[in-house]
Scaffold this active site. Structure first.
Site, PDB file in Angstrom:
ATOM      1  N   MET A  35      -7.689   9.110   9.767  1.00 44.93           N
ATOM      2  CA  MET A  35      -8.097   9.643   8.502  1.00 44.93           C
ATOM      3  C   MET A  35      -9.139  10.650   8.984  1.00 44.93           C
ATOM      4  O   MET A  35     -10.219  10.969   8.469  1.00 44.93           O
ATOM      5  CB  MET A  35      -9.027   8.412   7.653  1.00 44.93           C
ATOM      6  CG  MET A  35      -8.102   7.387   7.258  1.00 44.93           C
ATOM      7  SD  MET A  35      -9.275   6.079   6.768  1.00 44.93           S
ATOM      8  CE  MET A  35      -9.437   5.166   8.257  1.00 44.93           C
ATOM      9  N   LYS A  88      -3.277   3.720  -3.385  1.00 46.47           N
ATOM     10  CA  LYS A  88      -3.943   4.939  -4.108  1.00 46.47           C
ATOM     11  C   LYS A  88      -3.085   5.531  -5.294  1.00 46.47           C
ATOM     12  O   LYS A  88      -1.959   5.691  -4.845  1.00 46.47           O
ATOM     13  CB  LYS A  88      -4.479   6.064  -3.161  1.00 46.47           C
ATOM     14  CG  LYS A  88      -5.433   5.528  -2.308  1.00 46.47           C
ATOM     15  CD  LYS A  88      -6.264   6.868  -1.722  1.00 46.47           C
ATOM     16  CE  LYS A  88      -7.454   6.446  -0.606  1.00 46.47           C
ATOM     17  NZ  LYS A  88      -7.384   6.841   0.500  1.00 46.47           N
ATOM     18  N   ASP A 132       0.823  -1.066  -0.107  1.00 43.24           N
ATOM     19  CA  ASP A 132      -0.045   0.093   0.040  1.00 43.24           C
ATOM     20  C   ASP A 132       0.834   1.273   0.089  1.00 43.24           C
ATOM     21  O   ASP A 132       2.008   1.212   0.159  1.00 43.24           O
ATOM     22  CB  ASP A 132      -0.973   0.185   1.121  1.00 43.24           C
ATOM     23  CG  ASP A 132      -2.044  -0.984   0.976  1.00 43.24           C
ATOM     24  OD1 ASP A 132      -2.428  -1.388   0.023  1.00 43.24           O
ATOM     25  OD2 ASP A 132      -2.606  -1.275   2.052  1.00 43.24           O
TER      26      ASP A 132
HETATM   27  N1  SAH Z   1      -3.981   0.087   9.143  1.00 42.25           N
HETATM   28  C1  SAH Z   1      -3.415   1.257   9.553  1.00 42.25           C
HETATM   29  C2  SAH Z   1      -4.330   2.299   9.232  1.00 42.25           C
HETATM   30  C3  SAH Z   1      -4.830   2.637   7.967  1.00 42.25           C
HETATM   31  S1  SAH Z   1      -5.864   4.107   7.725  1.00 42.25           S
HETATM   32  C4  SAH Z   1      -2.920   1.214  10.944  1.00 42.25           C
HETATM   33  O1  SAH Z   1      -3.082   0.318  11.622  1.00 42.25           O
HETATM   34  O2  SAH Z   1      -2.115   2.388  11.264  1.00 42.25           O
HETATM   35  C5  SAH Z   1      -5.001   5.322   7.261  1.00 42.25           C
HETATM   36  C6  SAH Z   1      -4.647   6.462   8.416  1.00 42.25           C
HETATM   37  O3  SAH Z   1      -3.759   5.755   9.494  1.00 42.25           O
HETATM   38  C7  SAH Z   1      -4.228   7.640   8.036  1.00 42.25           C
HETATM   39  O4  SAH Z   1      -5.170   8.391   7.465  1.00 42.25           O
HETATM   40  C8  SAH Z   1      -3.664   8.240   9.209  1.00 42.25           C
HETATM   41  O5  SAH Z   1      -4.724   8.751  10.018  1.00 42.25           O
HETATM   42  C9  SAH Z   1      -3.144   6.937  10.153  1.00 42.25           C
HETATM   43  N2  SAH Z   1      -1.683   6.970   9.768  1.00 42.25           N
HETATM   44  C10 SAH Z   1      -1.053   5.771   9.215  1.00 42.25           C
HETATM   45  N3  SAH Z   1       0.274   5.800   9.546  1.00 42.25           N
HETATM   46  C11 SAH Z   1       0.265   6.974  10.012  1.00 42.25           C
HETATM   47  C12 SAH Z   1       1.703   7.555  10.385  1.00 42.25           C
HETATM   48  N4  SAH Z   1       2.732   7.028  10.122  1.00 42.25           N
HETATM   49  N5  SAH Z   1       1.532   8.785  10.968  1.00 42.25           N
HETATM   50  C13 SAH Z   1       0.221   9.452  11.176  1.00 42.25           C
HETATM   51  N6  SAH Z   1      -1.009   8.949  11.015  1.00 42.25           N
HETATM   52  C14 SAH Z   1      -0.820   7.512  10.492  1.00 42.25           C
END
Ligand code: SAH
Length: 273
Positions: A189, A77, A55
């Site tokens: 998000m 995306k 991803d």
């Molecule tokens: N499965 C992922 C989440 C995917 S949804 C997890 O467990 O972390 C994607 C959202 O995750 C982004 O919009 C943001 O809000 C958050 N996110 C993921 N990685 C991030 C990072 N390194 N720093 C800040 N927010 C993060």
């Protein structure tokens, strides 16, 4: 010695494909950016992958751990082009496994936290494909540690709730009550929905100066932690517009950061505070 113990640990990944020549899929949590935050199990799976489906949020340094023979397929995306759909990702994963491949499906954070990992696992089950799920450090856990905001803290917050900012209708009353009773909320998000979140929560009687933090590019060298309060959330979000990924943490725990950063030391370049 220690090095050989580590090597031993990384050596064999338990799945024996030669036995049946059938494909296998590991749905792997890649954590939040920093390769040092991978689990040993994730590293093992990546090392033995023949194909990696990854991803947008997966750090390229993590893909580099794979064998040079492994294929990398981007399924995240795409800017300016129609993105590959969830169904297509599942079909691709299934067909690669049916060709007998050792597939690693790499997802940012944890596969089962806002990651659609459950849907992908269901697709594999439907086609009788053997698979495993390897957990990853989810953004909320990684970002809170790395920005020194404890998600729970004795006397401050007894529980924490992870929510998606994408679906906000009708949730404000419940969220406001959670926070008023001393809980922490983490919005995944949520940045684009800041205006609705701010208005919705204030209308649900959460105080205007309730502590808020936005963490951008968490656990990467570009990590930034912006501390503010509820009635300024939208204004701050406007200045951060387009920055991705970003996580919003709300709760009294945000205030602890000020004391906690005093003597903290960055150990690697990924621990940007
Ligand atoms: N499965 C992922 C989440 C995917 S949804 C997890 O467990 O972390 C994607 C959202 O995750 C982004 O919009 C943001 O809000 C958050 N996110 C993921 N990685 C991030 C990072 N390194 N720093 C800040 N927010 C993060």
């Amino acid at each position: 010695d220690q090095a050989s113990k580590l090597n031993q640990l990384l050596e064999d990944h338990s799945v024996d494909l030669d036995a049946n020549h059938k494909g296998f899929v590991s749905i792997v949590g890649a954590g939040p950016h920093d390769p040092d935050l991978l689990t040993v199990k994730a590293v093992k799976a990546i090392i033995s992958a023949e194909v990696l489906l990854y991803d947008r949020l997966v750090n390229k340094d993590i893909l580099e751990l794979a064998s040079p023979q492994a294929d990398w397929i981007y399924v995240g995306k795409r800017c300016g082009q129609p993105s590959i759909g969830q169904e297509e990702i599942c079909d691709l994963m299934v067909s690669l496994a049916q060709q007998g491949k050792r597939v690693v499906r790499l997802k940012g954070g944890d596969p089962f936290v806002f990651g659609r990992g459950g849907e992908e696992a269901l697709a594999l089950v439907k086609h009788s494909i053997a698979y495993e799920v390897i957990p990853g450090i989810t953004a909320a856990i990684g970002c809170s540690a790395n920005s020194l905001i404890p998600l729970t803290h004795r006397g401050v917050a007894r529980s924490v709730t992870f929510v998606t900012g994408q679906v906000v209708t009708g949730a404000f009353e419940a969220w406001s009550q959670l926070m008023q009773s001393g809980q922490t909320l983490v919005f995944y998000m949520g940045l684009e929905k800041s205006s609705q979140i701010q208005t919705g929560l204030i209308n649900s009687s959460l105080r205007e100066d309730f502590p808020v933090a936005i963490i951008t590019h968490g656990c990467s060298p570009q990590q930034q932690v912006h501390v503010t309060q509820l009635n300024q959330l939208n204004e701050l979000s406007i200045t951060l517009k387009g920055i991705s990924p970003a996580l919003i943490v709300m709760g009294e725990v945000v205030k602890l950061r000020e004391q906690l950063i005093e003597t903290v030391q960055s150990v690697t370049e990924y621990e940007g505070i």
